[in-house]
Write an enzyme that holds these catalytic residues in place. Sequence first.
Site, PDB file in Angstrom:
ATOM      1  N   GLY A   1      40.065  40.211 131.436  1.00  0.00           N
ATOM      2  CA  GLY A   1      41.495  40.694 132.522  1.00  0.00           C
ATOM      3  C   GLY A   1      42.570  40.905 132.635  1.00  0.00           C
ATOM      4  O   GLY A   1      42.167  41.563 131.442  1.00  0.00           O
TER       5      GLY A   1
ATOM      6  N   LYS B   1      31.678  41.184 119.348  1.00  0.00           N
ATOM      7  CA  LYS B   1      32.291  40.315 119.215  1.00  0.00           C
ATOM      8  C   LYS B   1      31.913  39.744 117.835  1.00  0.00           C
ATOM      9  O   LYS B   1      32.710  39.442 116.839  1.00  0.00           O
ATOM     10  CB  LYS B   1      32.610  39.822 120.482  1.00  0.00           C
ATOM     11  CG  LYS B   1      33.324  40.346 121.091  1.00  0.00           C
ATOM     12  CD  LYS B   1      33.972  39.442 122.764  1.00  0.00           C
ATOM     13  CE  LYS B   1      33.927  40.575 123.719  1.00  0.00           C
ATOM     14  NZ  LYS B   1      34.101  39.839 125.342  1.00  0.00           N
TER      15      LYS B   1
ATOM     16  N   VAL C   1      38.392  40.443 121.075  1.00  0.00           N
ATOM     17  CA  VAL C   1      37.742  39.189 121.118  1.00  0.00           C
ATOM     18  C   VAL C   1      38.224  37.870 121.957  1.00  0.00           C
ATOM     19  O   VAL C   1      39.302  37.418 121.571  1.00  0.00           O
ATOM     20  CB  VAL C   1      37.415  38.560 120.116  1.00  0.00           C
ATOM     21  CG1 VAL C   1      36.648  37.276 119.699  1.00  0.00           C
ATOM     22  CG2 VAL C   1      36.188  38.990 118.850  1.00  0.00           C
TER      23      VAL C   1
END
Length: 430
Positions: free
Chosen positions: A306, A207, A134
């Site tokens: 990322g 999440k 998360v």
Amino acid sequence: MMRTRPLKVALLGCGVVGSEVARIMTTHADDLAARIGAPVELAGVAVRRPDKVREGIPAELITTDATALVKRGDIDVIIEVIGGVEPARTLITTAFEHGASVVSANKALLAQDGATLYAAAEQHGQDLYYEAAVAGAIPLIRPLRESLAGDKINRVMGIVNGTTNFILDKMDTSGAGYSEALDEATALGYAEADPTADVEGFDAAAKAAILAGIAFHTRVRLDDVYREGMTEVTAADFASAKQMGCTIKLLAICERAADGGSVTARVHPAMIPLSHPLASVREAYNAVFVEADAAGQLMFYGPGAGGAPTASAVLGDLVAVCRNKLNEANGPGESAYTQLPVSSMGEVVTRYHISLDVADKPGVLAQVATVFAEHGVSIDTVRQQGKDGEASLVVVTHRAPDAALSGTVEALRKLDTVRGVASIMRVEGE
């Protein structure tokens, strides 16, 4: 004194995140050893395409047999970054059975069947850590599980998907339409070729389930989370939001009921006031706003996705798990003692911003107001504009059960004077 025998780590998956994990383990090996109290050794990497060139990873560590890797018996920690439910679930539980703790970034599996993983970890005396599941690099799971363990959390609300925030931010700041903003997100690498999981809210819902379970000490599964995507948000919605001093964000919202007897978890677009801290979260960043009894209001902010940011979270968990291994201890496991029921979206108390296309003639507003009154929904403000026999009517409600608001909208659609419902948006953060 540092132990000389290394802790052995195996990596399941070597894509964007996995390759960054391997790189950091190699380039920062001395620092990691100093922080842990023992060196860590990358002992194996399971991949699907063994012929792909992977810089910095010796060819002899590469294998396509993930099952054999987790069954080796000499592995101390498994890092799972392959995603999906299977074979990840089986590999993780097998790792526990063979004496390895697990660091995972697998939000989908944790949201769908985290209870199975927790039970297997406890049965075999191993750790399950998942900070990277998360909000990427943002320290969030550990503060909820540990730093706020002595407090009572009442609400967790946040932007937990960078792709959708980038798209909505571009629509807000540049006036772009949804398709144009999505194209830009895709070109910059923020959106996948198939962005469905992001823009339809599936990623954020997973999440939300994880956050709600931790915050409220109860089991919340993905199926318990109400979900709406943001593909129907338009430039007109942003124009209406600006007239109210608001912007629009795709929010994950987890709440404890006022009486403490239930919880809710939901994901949907919402208007939030420009004065709210989440309104200023730009580009592909994430932010989560936490409200607790003693701590008050807290906000966690940073890059939410990322390779490098997510790897940072993975390596943080690796250090914690390795320290536990050295000390023959375990970190926190599942805390679901409250066993609170998860209420449906219809029971959530919220506000609505409703834009109607109506006939421009006397009595229309009275008819609309009557429908709201019949459903027990109080009107906060009304704005009407008309021209050439057609008009737009924008109604903002006070807080009411979502079921009552939904019923109101359905009744409005049946009025002869209502040509259509142009948009419906919930209002949060007030």
